[in-house]
Design an enzyme around this catalytic site. Structure first.
Site, short mmCIF file in Angstrom:
data_model
loop_
_atom_site.label_atom_id
_atom_site.label_comp_id
_atom_site.label_asym_id
_atom_site.label_seq_id
_atom_site.Cartn_x
_atom_site.Cartn_y
_atom_site.Cartn_z
N SER A 5 28.79 -21.34 -5.87
CA SER A 5 28.37 -20.56 -7.05
C SER A 5 29.59 -20.08 -7.83
CB SER A 5 27.49 -19.37 -6.65
OG SER A 5 28.28 -18.29 -6.17
N SER A 6 30.65 -19.73 -7.10
CA SER A 6 31.83 -19.19 -7.80
C SER A 6 32.46 -20.26 -8.69
CB SER A 6 32.86 -18.65 -6.81
OG SER A 6 33.30 -19.67 -5.94
N GLY A 39 27.34 -16.56 -3.10
CA GLY A 39 27.97 -16.28 -1.81
C GLY A 39 27.29 -16.96 -0.65
N GLU A 88 38.99 -19.53 -9.56
CA GLU A 88 38.68 -19.65 -8.12
C GLU A 88 39.78 -18.99 -7.28
OE1 GLU A 88 35.48 -20.33 -7.21
OE2 GLU A 88 35.90 -22.19 -6.15
N ASP A 101 35.64 -27.39 -5.04
CA ASP A 101 34.42 -26.87 -5.66
C ASP A 101 34.47 -26.98 -7.18
OD1 ASP A 101 33.90 -26.22 -3.06
OD2 ASP A 101 33.43 -24.12 -3.42
N ASN A 157 31.87 -7.11 -5.44
CA ASN A 157 31.36 -8.33 -6.08
C ASN A 157 31.62 -8.32 -7.58
OD1 ASN A 157 30.32 -10.28 -4.50
ND2 ASN A 157 28.17 -9.82 -4.92
N LEU A 214 27.36 -22.73 -1.57
CA LEU A 214 27.01 -23.85 -2.46
C LEU A 214 27.83 -23.82 -3.75
CD1 LEU A 214 23.12 -23.98 -1.95
CD2 LEU A 214 24.91 -25.24 -0.74
N1 LIG Z 1 25.80 -16.03 -11.06
C1 LIG Z 1 26.90 -15.31 -10.90
N2 LIG Z 1 27.08 -14.19 -11.63
C2 LIG Z 1 28.20 -13.46 -11.47
N3 LIG Z 1 29.19 -13.73 -10.57
C3 LIG Z 1 29.06 -14.82 -9.81
C4 LIG Z 1 27.91 -15.67 -9.94
N4 LIG Z 1 28.05 -16.67 -9.07
C5 LIG Z 1 29.23 -16.46 -8.42
N5 LIG Z 1 29.84 -15.36 -8.85
C6 LIG Z 1 31.14 -14.84 -8.36
O1 LIG Z 1 31.50 -15.60 -7.21
C7 LIG Z 1 31.54 -14.77 -6.02
C8 LIG Z 1 30.95 -15.52 -4.83
O2 LIG Z 1 31.83 -16.58 -4.52
P1 LIG Z 1 32.04 -17.15 -3.07
O3 LIG Z 1 32.32 -16.06 -2.08
O4 LIG Z 1 33.05 -18.20 -3.19
O5 LIG Z 1 30.64 -17.79 -2.69
P2 LIG Z 1 30.02 -19.22 -3.12
O6 LIG Z 1 29.90 -19.95 -1.84
O7 LIG Z 1 28.68 -18.91 -3.69
O8 LIG Z 1 30.97 -19.87 -4.06
C9 LIG Z 1 30.74 -13.53 -6.41
O9 LIG Z 1 31.19 -12.41 -5.68
C10 LIG Z 1 31.05 -13.39 -7.90
O10 LIG Z 1 32.33 -12.83 -8.08
C1 LIG Z 2 35.94 -23.24 2.72
C2 LIG Z 2 36.19 -24.10 1.49
O1 LIG Z 2 36.58 -25.41 1.92
C3 LIG Z 2 34.89 -24.25 0.66
C4 LIG Z 2 34.32 -22.96 0.15
O2 LIG Z 2 33.09 -23.16 -0.54
P1 LIG Z 2 32.12 -21.95 -0.90
O3 LIG Z 2 32.89 -20.98 -1.75
O4 LIG Z 2 31.67 -21.34 0.39
O5 LIG Z 2 30.98 -22.57 -1.68
C5 LIG Z 2 37.31 -23.47 0.67
C6 LIG Z 2 37.90 -24.38 -0.40
O6 LIG Z 2 37.80 -25.61 -0.27
O7 LIG Z 2 38.48 -23.83 -1.34
MG LIG Z 3 33.06 -20.14 -3.83
#
Ligand SMILES: Nc1ncnc2c1ncn2[C@@H]1O[C@H](COP(=O)(O)OP(=O)(O)O)[C@@H](O)[C@H]1O
Ligand SMILES: C[C@@](O)(CCOP(=O)(O)O)CC(=O)O
Ligand SMILES: [Mg+2]
Length: 405
Positions: free
Chosen positions: A142-143, A137, A186, A197, A94, A140
């Site tokens: 977050s990334s 993760g 991303e 996103d 992570n 929603l």
């Molecule tokens: N608040 C945060 N602080 C640090 N890293 C973050 C934060 N939010 C997201 N990330 C980064 O984004 C990754 C999660 O992204 P992802 O798998 O796409 O899930 P999500 O659905 O939340 O976007 C984490 O492993 C980290 O690298």
């Molecule tokens: C699965 C997907 O459609 C959305 C991913 O969203 P999240 O990282 O799970 O919040 C991938 C994308 O659109 O890049």
């Molecule tokens: Mg993401």
């Protein structure tokens, strides 16, 4: 010029229809949510770059000179990973991904700055502190919010002209620049992101998104009510997107029609949302249920998500997973006729299963900034809370003067 401290904030997103299919050029319906990520930028008098990400238990400093400044000369950032390997040793997955995404962006934006200002003295260092209300993760976005906050902060740090402005925001044209850099981040996190996103995290609102096409606003979507539920099963977007790609390679004749059917759902919704509300209300439950079934066939549901869909459907509330699936969050459409008792019952049922529910607005603003030069103490206190991993003080955050960029 003295760089002032500032805050940046960016929203998470919910995908109503079209996750995964959107990676293959299909349309998705998505909107910003009320849960947001917050970044505090504090200039320092040394030459250290410090990142403090308490949500993933990371606090790390780098000497500026150790971060190579490189042009973007590869198609995909994974090809430049080796340039940063000396800075990534010993970190867990992570943290590694988050650091790499940050360093890639620092490296490229810093390179462009150096090219544009060859005689400028070296920049001072800074601390970037990020605290997010968006579960990490969980589907929603977050990334994307994390990436948009960092892209905005680094552009501000390296871009003299924007700092000349007395207004806290960057020029409007900068939004697409932020969006492009956030997409690059991303790519580090997801491998093959669609861009939906980061686009929502930058522009906010409720939209129909299709790769490479102008986004369309879907006004009626923002007034609809949804319940978001986190199954608390960790998921990884990169892995889920790669699984679908593998499945598609193996069975193109099966998977491509599924993706096309999801596209059909997004477009049916677009037609319905701009038409008669009673027709929309009559059809939306079916669209949500169909989309969930198609995602399940694609292999991206999870036992906890299936259970959640069953539990809410007992109360006539349709649900589907949202985001990459394999865990993470689901959304439940709450039709206008739903009684408060029914909503309370569903929330209780979901809580009993160990899930967390969020009642959040959708369609709010995208990236925002806030100049805190006059109230540093106030703003930093928000982040001092988050040092001990408490939630930031929302009241303090709301009292700040945010400006859309
Ligand atoms: N608040 C945060 N602080 C640090 N890293 C973050 C934060 N939010 C997201 N990330 C980064 O984004 C990754 C999660 O992204 P992802 O798998 O796409 O899930 P999500 O659905 O939340 O976007 C984490 O492993 C980290 O690298
Ligand atoms: C699965 C997907 O459609 C959305 C991913 O969203 P999240 O990282 O799970 O919040 C991938 C994308 O659109 O890049
Ligand atoms: Mg993401």
């Amino acid at each position: 010029m003295t760089v002032r401290p500032f805050l940046v904030s960016s929203p998470g997103k919910v995908i109503l229809f079209g996750e995964h299919a959107v990676v293959y050029g299909k349309s998705a319906v998505a909107a910003s949510i009320g849960l947001r990520a917050y970044l505090l930028f504090q200039p320092t008098q040394d030459h250290q770059v410090r990142i403090r990400f308490p949500d993933i238990l990371l606090d790390q400093s780098f000497a500026q000179d150790d971060i190579p400044l490189l042009p973007v000369y590869e198609q995909h950032p994974s090809e430049s990973e080796h340039h940063f390997s000396h800075l990534l040793a010993g970190f867990s997955d992570n943290a590694r991904v988050a650091i790499l995404a940050f360093l890639c962006l620092y490296s490229h934006i810093g390179f462009e700055y150096e090219q544009a200002h060859p005689n400028a003295p070296p920049k001072y260092g800074f601390t970037i502190h990020i605290k997010s209300f968006i579960p990490v993760g969980a589907g929603l976005g977050s990334s994307a919010a994390f990436s948009v906050c960092i892209a905005t902060a680094l552009l501000r740090h390296f871009d003299h002209s924007s700092l000349d402005n007395s207004s806290p925001g960057l020029p409007a044209s900068t939004l697409s620049t932020i969006n492009n850099w956030a997409f690059r981040m991303e790519q580090v996190t997801h491998g093959q992101p669609s861009g939906v996103d980061n686009t929502i995290a930058v522009y906010g609102g409720a939209k129909l998104y299709r790769k490479g096409q102008e986004v369309e606003n879907l006004e009626g979507f923002s007034s609809m009510r949804f319940l978001l539920t986190n199954t608390r099963v960790p998921k990884n977007t990169k892995k889920m997107v790669a699984n679908v790609a593998q499945f598609r390679n193996k069975y193109p004749a099966v998977v491509d029609p599924l993706l096309e059917a999801i596209n059909g759902i997004a477009h049916s919704f677009k037609e319905l949302v701009s038409g008669n509300p009673s027709q929309l209300n009559a059809s939306l439950a079916e669209l949500v249920t169909m989309n969930q079934s198609l995602l399940s066939v694609l292999g991206v549901s999870h036992q906890t998500l299936d259970t959640l869909c069953q539990v809410t459907s007992c109360q006539q509330l349709p649900s589907k997973l949202t985001g990459a699936g394999g865990g993470g969050c689901a959304l439940t459409w709450v039709p206008p006729s739903t009684t408060p008792d029914t909503i309370a019952q569903v929330k209780r049922d979901l809580k009993t299963l160990g899930y967390i529910t969020y009642d959040t607005d959708i369609g709010g603003p995208g990236v925002q900034a806030c100049d805190i030069s006059t109230d540093v103490q106030h703003a930093t206190s928000i982040f001092l809370h988050s040092d001990s991993l408490c939630e930031p003080d929302t009241e303090l955050l709301e009292r700040l003067k945010w400006t859309s960029i």
